[in-house]
Structures are given as structure tokens and as C-alpha cells.
Write a protein that holds these residues in place. Structure first.
Motif, PDB file in Angstrom:
ATOM      1  N   ARG A  81       0.832  -1.216   0.000  1.00  0.00           N
ATOM      2  CA  ARG A  81       0.000   0.000   0.000  1.00  0.00           C
ATOM      3  C   ARG A  81       0.860   1.258   0.000  1.00  0.00           C
ATOM      4  N   GLY A  82       2.000   1.193   0.682  1.00  0.00           N
ATOM      5  CA  GLY A  82       2.887   2.352   0.747  1.00  0.00           C
ATOM      6  C   GLY A  82       3.560   2.687  -0.563  1.00  0.00           C
ATOM      7  N   MET A  83       3.496   1.777  -1.521  1.00  0.00           N
ATOM      8  CA  MET A  83       4.107   2.044  -2.820  1.00  0.00           C
ATOM      9  C   MET A  83       3.248   2.964  -3.675  1.00  0.00           C
ATOM     10  N   GLN A  84       2.020   3.254  -3.200  1.00  0.00           N
ATOM     11  CA  GLN A  84       1.178   4.285  -3.811  1.00  0.00           C
ATOM     12  C   GLN A  84       0.926   4.079  -5.312  1.00  0.00           C
ATOM     13  N   GLY A  85       0.476   2.915  -5.685  1.00  0.00           N
ATOM     14  CA  GLY A  85       0.152   2.679  -7.087  1.00  0.00           C
ATOM     15  C   GLY A  85       1.181   1.855  -7.821  1.00  0.00           C
ATOM     16  N   TRP A  86       2.332   1.636  -7.183  1.00  0.00           N
ATOM     17  CA  TRP A  86       3.354   0.784  -7.805  1.00  0.00           C
ATOM     18  C   TRP A  86       3.286  -0.625  -7.225  1.00  0.00           C
ATOM     19  N   GLU A  87       2.070  -1.120  -7.076  1.00  0.00           N
ATOM     20  CA  GLU A  87       1.893  -2.455  -6.516  1.00  0.00           C
ATOM     21  C   GLU A  87       2.214  -3.502  -7.575  1.00  0.00           C
ATOM     22  N   PHE A  88       3.491  -3.812  -7.727  1.00  0.00           N
ATOM     23  CA  PHE A  88       3.895  -4.782  -8.723  1.00  0.00           C
ATOM     24  C   PHE A  88       3.259  -6.145  -8.423  1.00  0.00           C
ATOM     25  N   PRO A  89       2.668  -6.786  -9.437  1.00  0.00           N
ATOM     26  CA  PRO A  89       2.008  -8.084  -9.228  1.00  0.00           C
ATOM     27  C   PRO A  89       2.905  -9.110  -8.555  1.00  0.00           C
ATOM     28  N   VAL A  90       4.214  -9.031  -8.794  1.00  0.00           N
ATOM     29  CA  VAL A  90       5.117 -10.015  -8.217  1.00  0.00           C
ATOM     30  C   VAL A  90       5.136  -9.908  -6.697  1.00  0.00           C
ATOM     31  N   PHE A  91       5.032  -8.669  -6.164  1.00  0.00           N
ATOM     32  CA  PHE A  91       5.024  -8.490  -4.715  1.00  0.00           C
ATOM     33  C   PHE A  91       3.751  -9.059  -4.102  1.00  0.00           C
ATOM     34  N   VAL A  92       2.629  -8.775  -4.738  1.00  0.00           N
ATOM     35  CA  VAL A  92       1.347  -9.281  -4.247  1.00  0.00           C
ATOM     36  C   VAL A  92       1.323 -10.806  -4.289  1.00  0.00           C
ATOM     37  N   THR A  93       1.732 -11.348  -5.426  1.00  0.00           N
ATOM     38  CA  THR A  93       1.728 -12.805  -5.604  1.00  0.00           C
ATOM     39  C   THR A  93       2.661 -13.491  -4.625  1.00  0.00           C
ATOM     40  N   LEU A  94       3.866 -12.949  -4.470  1.00  0.00           N
ATOM     41  CA  LEU A  94       4.850 -13.555  -3.578  1.00  0.00           C
ATOM     42  C   LEU A  94       4.385 -13.504  -2.126  1.00  0.00           C
ATOM     43  N   SER A  95       3.799 -12.374  -1.733  1.00  0.00           N
ATOM     44  CA  SER A  95       3.306 -12.237  -0.361  1.00  0.00           C
ATOM     45  C   SER A  95       2.213 -13.257  -0.059  1.00  0.00           C
TER      46      SER A  95
END
Length: 214
Positions: free
Chosen positions: A34-48
Motif C-alpha cells: 500500500r505504501g508504494m502508492q500505485g506501484w503495486e507490482f504483481p510479483v510483490f502481491v503474488t509472492l506475499s
């Protein structure tokens, strides 16, 4: 060591710890994203999500495997577990209350950016009584790392940074992902401890069978 030395409740207690680490670790990762403010790369979401799911599966594997263990405990042990669970509820409730108070103060004073590191301090502090309560030394390290992370970030990191004309909430990103890694790492260690307990219990059961035959 006999099978009854390590009852089902002990293994399932470690599994509960893994579930907590998986769930809250993933929540902290969400704060970082959320702190990336729109730069939510899919890889971060998927990995998490993947890390959280793997820990959840491992915890449920512990619970399933523990069904083979004896659930017989002496009255003193049963009373001890009840007391521990009661204190856990008190500590967890106090943690939630302090986080709610911190959120109210930060919002009221227009210091919302401060809320995430303050929350990390509260979460870190609550691990110290848990370490003593459940006799899990790794919780001391977890609590220390969370408190150090929040303190270092507040003292040395800028609240926000600009990258290619894009604003990133540096405190949220660093504390969010840092806390997630700490909790996930703790979850892995606690999970391994649970599987060691299973192995010890099974070896004890086999030794008991051999002794009985002799």
C-alpha cells in the motif's frame, strides 16, 4: 521420552503460532505494498500471498499430524495451558487496544504516517511477554527486531521519497515489508520446532513399544 510427554496440545500450540505469523506477516506485506502508492507490482502481491499460503498449509499439516498424538495431560498441565491461554487473550487484547489508541492519536494529530512504525513498536513489544508465557525464545528476537526496525526507520528514513515523479511512503514500505519478513521468518522457525516435536513424540512412542515388548 514418551509420547504423552509431548501432548497434542503442544504441537497444535506451535501450529497456532505459525498461523498467526502467516496471517499477520501477510498483512504487514500488504501495508508495504500500500505504501508504494500505485506501484503495486504483481510479483510483490503474488509472492506475499504465496508465502502466507505456504505457512498456512504447513500449520495445518502440523495440526493434522498431531491427531496421532495422545491428548492425555495431567491436571497440572491442563490448568497451565488454560492459564496461558487466558494470559494470551489479555496480552492480545491489550495490544489491540494500544493500536487503536495509537491510530486515534495519529489521525487526530494528522500524523497518519507515524502510525505504521508506532504499530510495529507495539506489536514488537507484545512478543516479549509471549516469549516468557509460552517459553519460545525466538519471540524475544522477533520482538527486538520489530522494535529496532521501527526505531531505525523513524530515526533515519525520510517519511516519503520521490522516484521518477512518483511518491512512495518510505516508512510504510520499509516497516511493512521488514515486519513481514521478520514474522514470516519467525513462522518458519516455529513451524520447524513443531515438526521436531512431532518427531520426538513419535520416537518416544516407538521406544515405549520396544520397552513394553521387552
Amino acid at each position: 521420552m514418551s509420547q504423552t510427554t509431548i501432548p497434542r496440545a503442544a504441537v497444535r500450540g506451535t501450529a497456532s503460532g505459525v498461523i498467526f505469523m502467516a496471517f499477520f506477516g501477510t498483512l504487514w506485506a500488504g501495508i508495504g505494498i500500500r505504501g508504494m502508492q500505485g506501484w503495486e507490482f504483481p510479483v510483490f502481491v503474488t509472492l506475499s500471498l504465496l508465502i502466507g499460503v505456504v505457512l498456512f498449509i504447513s500449520a495445518f499439516a502440523l495440526i493434522k499430524s498431531s491427531s496421532q498424538l495422545s491428548n492425555e495431560v495431567i491436571k497440572e498441565d491442563r490448568d497451565c495451558w488454560r492459564k496461558k491461554n487466558r494470559w494470551f487473550g489479555i496480552i492480545f487484547s491489550l495490544e489491540g487496544l494500544l493500536i487503536a489508541i495509537a491510530a486515534f492519536i495519529c489521525v487526530s494529530t494528522n500524523q497518519l504516517n507515524l502510525f505504521v512504525p508506532v504499530m510495529a513498536l507495539i506489536v514488537g513489544a507484545h512478543f516479549f511477554p509471549l516469549a516468557s508465557l509460552f517459553q519460545v525464545p525466538i519471540y524475544y528476537i522477533t520482538g527486538t527486531l520489530l522494535c529496532l526496525l521501527a526505531t531505525i526507520v523513524m530515526l533515519t528514513f525520510p517519511v516519503k521519497i520521490i522516484v521518477s515523479d512518483h511518491q512512495i511512503m518510505a516508512w510504510w514500505v520499509s516497516v511493512g515489508f521488514g515486519s513481514a519478513l521478520i514474522l514470516w521468518g519467525t513462522g518458519v522457525i516455529v513451524c520447524l520446532r513443531g515438526f521436531r516435536l512431532l518427531i520426538m513424540a513419535r520416537n518416544g512412542a516407538e521406544n515405549n513399544k520396544v520397552s513394553t515388548r521387552l
